[in-house]
Write a protein that holds these residues in place. Structure first.
Motif, mmCIF file in Angstrom:
data_model
loop_
_atom_site.group_PDB
_atom_site.id
_atom_site.type_symbol
_atom_site.label_atom_id
_atom_site.label_comp_id
_atom_site.label_asym_id
_atom_site.label_seq_id
_atom_site.Cartn_x
_atom_site.Cartn_y
_atom_site.Cartn_z
ATOM 1 N N ILE A 132 -36.230 11.956 45.607
ATOM 2 C CA ILE A 132 -36.739 12.458 44.450
ATOM 3 C C ILE A 132 -38.168 13.098 44.547
ATOM 4 O O ILE A 132 -38.755 12.950 45.545
ATOM 5 N N VAL A 133 -38.467 13.981 43.674
ATOM 6 C CA VAL A 133 -40.006 14.328 43.549
ATOM 7 C C VAL A 133 -40.404 14.187 42.229
ATOM 8 O O VAL A 133 -39.552 13.868 41.066
ATOM 9 N N SER A 134 -41.725 13.928 42.112
ATOM 10 C CA SER A 134 -42.318 13.827 40.811
ATOM 11 C C SER A 134 -43.694 14.304 40.687
ATOM 12 O O SER A 134 -44.636 14.432 41.866
ATOM 13 N N GLY A 135 -44.326 14.412 39.475
ATOM 14 C CA GLY A 135 -45.774 15.027 39.465
ATOM 15 C C GLY A 135 -46.705 14.031 38.826
ATOM 16 O O GLY A 135 -47.771 14.510 38.375
ATOM 17 N N PRO A 140 -42.672 5.999 36.008
ATOM 18 C CA PRO A 140 -41.453 5.748 36.623
ATOM 19 C C PRO A 140 -40.276 6.721 36.998
ATOM 20 O O PRO A 140 -39.567 6.720 37.582
ATOM 21 N N THR A 141 -40.522 7.971 35.960
ATOM 22 C CA THR A 141 -39.413 8.807 36.029
ATOM 23 C C THR A 141 -39.573 10.019 37.275
ATOM 24 O O THR A 141 -40.904 10.194 37.491
ATOM 25 N N ALA A 142 -38.531 10.394 37.687
ATOM 26 C CA ALA A 142 -38.579 11.579 38.780
ATOM 27 C C ALA A 142 -37.365 12.324 38.570
ATOM 28 O O ALA A 142 -36.391 11.964 37.714
ATOM 29 N N ILE A 143 -37.296 13.184 39.289
ATOM 30 C CA ILE A 143 -36.356 14.164 39.424
ATOM 31 C C ILE A 143 -35.696 14.204 40.609
ATOM 32 O O ILE A 143 -36.380 14.323 41.548
ATOM 33 N N SER A 144 -34.119 14.461 40.807
ATOM 34 C CA SER A 144 -33.726 14.397 42.202
ATOM 35 C C SER A 144 -33.918 15.743 42.869
ATOM 36 O O SER A 144 -34.324 16.662 42.239
ATOM 37 N N MET A 145 -33.939 15.674 44.488
ATOM 38 C CA MET A 145 -34.354 16.778 45.104
ATOM 39 C C MET A 145 -33.406 17.954 44.886
ATOM 40 O O MET A 145 -33.406 18.857 44.715
ATOM 41 N N GLN A 146 -32.026 17.315 44.740
ATOM 42 C CA GLN A 146 -30.952 18.397 44.151
ATOM 43 C C GLN A 146 -31.252 19.220 43.132
ATOM 44 O O GLN A 146 -31.019 20.350 43.072
ATOM 45 N N ALA A 147 -31.744 18.342 42.147
ATOM 46 C CA ALA A 147 -32.001 19.370 40.638
ATOM 47 C C ALA A 147 -33.409 20.115 40.683
ATOM 48 O O ALA A 147 -33.388 20.965 40.250
ATOM 49 N N ALA A 148 -34.235 19.609 41.878
ATOM 50 C CA ALA A 148 -35.545 20.103 41.838
ATOM 51 C C ALA A 148 -35.694 21.291 42.781
ATOM 52 O O ALA A 148 -36.605 21.978 42.843
#
Length: 208
Positions: A132-135, A140-148
């Motif tokens: 995951i990546v997050s800013g 607690p939320t993040a986005i999957s590397m696949q989507a990012a």
């Protein structure tokens, strides 16, 4: 031999009402596990990165009203603190376990670190799709590397470079339902695998 295993009770600490009550539970049940993980993985980072790393277990000392929603142990090559440096973390929210490499807004040279990551974005894109990546380390939320891998990754790195409050976290989130099923040895293995994948990213960030 790994000794740390997460339980439902550990995750439930973050649902206890009241600062004192939540901190009491955190100190008695969760913090000792972070201390053990700190001992285990500070030596891992020291041996793999060629300088001494120190564990920093979150104390939440500045809180006077609101109880913490997450907690962690962080690792950095500085004994007195970690927030101004890129650092590794193992931690819990009520919903998941996180195993990440983080640059947060306190880092004074994060614009330089962001430029290094932008120049080596392909290495980030090679990380497993379930990373995951997050800013925002406060969310607690993040986005999957696949989507990012395309626009979102660029957006996060540019924000890290250009915005004072910009941050960047990369690693794994393991849902609590999965985390509580892991044995101590399985937990150690997945944590070590995650950090091993992040070591080249750390070396880019620090200019090695």
């Amino acid at each position: 031999m790994p000794k740390t295993k997460w339980t439902n009770n550990d995750f439930n600490v973050f649902q206890i009402d009241g600062l004192d009550q939540r901190m009491d539970a955190l100190i008695s049940s969760v913090r000792p596990k972070f201390q053990l993980l700190g001992e285990d993985f500070s030596s891992f980072f020291s041996s793999h990165l060629g300088e001494e790393f120190y564990p920093h277990v979150a104390k939440h000392a500045r809180r006077t009203v609101n109880p913490p929603n997450d907690s962690w142990v962080a690792f950095a090559p500085y004994k007195r603190g970690y927030k101004s440096l890129p650092h590794f973390q193992i931690g819990l929210w009520s919903t998941h376990l996180f195993i990440v490499l983080a640059i947060i807004y306190e880092a004074p040279q994060k614009n330089v670190m962001a430029e290094r990551l932008i120049a080596n974005k392909a290495l980030l894109q090679l990380l497993p799709n379930d990373f995951i990546v997050s800013g925002d380390h406060m969310s607690p939320t993040a986005i999957s590397m696949q989507a990012a891998k395309e626009d979102k990754l660029d957006e996060l790195l540019i924000r890290l470079r250009d915005v004072k409050k910009g941050e960047f976290l990369v690693g794994r989130h393991i849902p609590r339902e999965q985390a509580i099923q892991l044995s101590a040895s399985e937990l150690h293995q997945i944590t070590e695998e995650t950090f091993s994948s992040l070591l080249p990213i750390y070396n880019i960030i620090v200019g090695k």
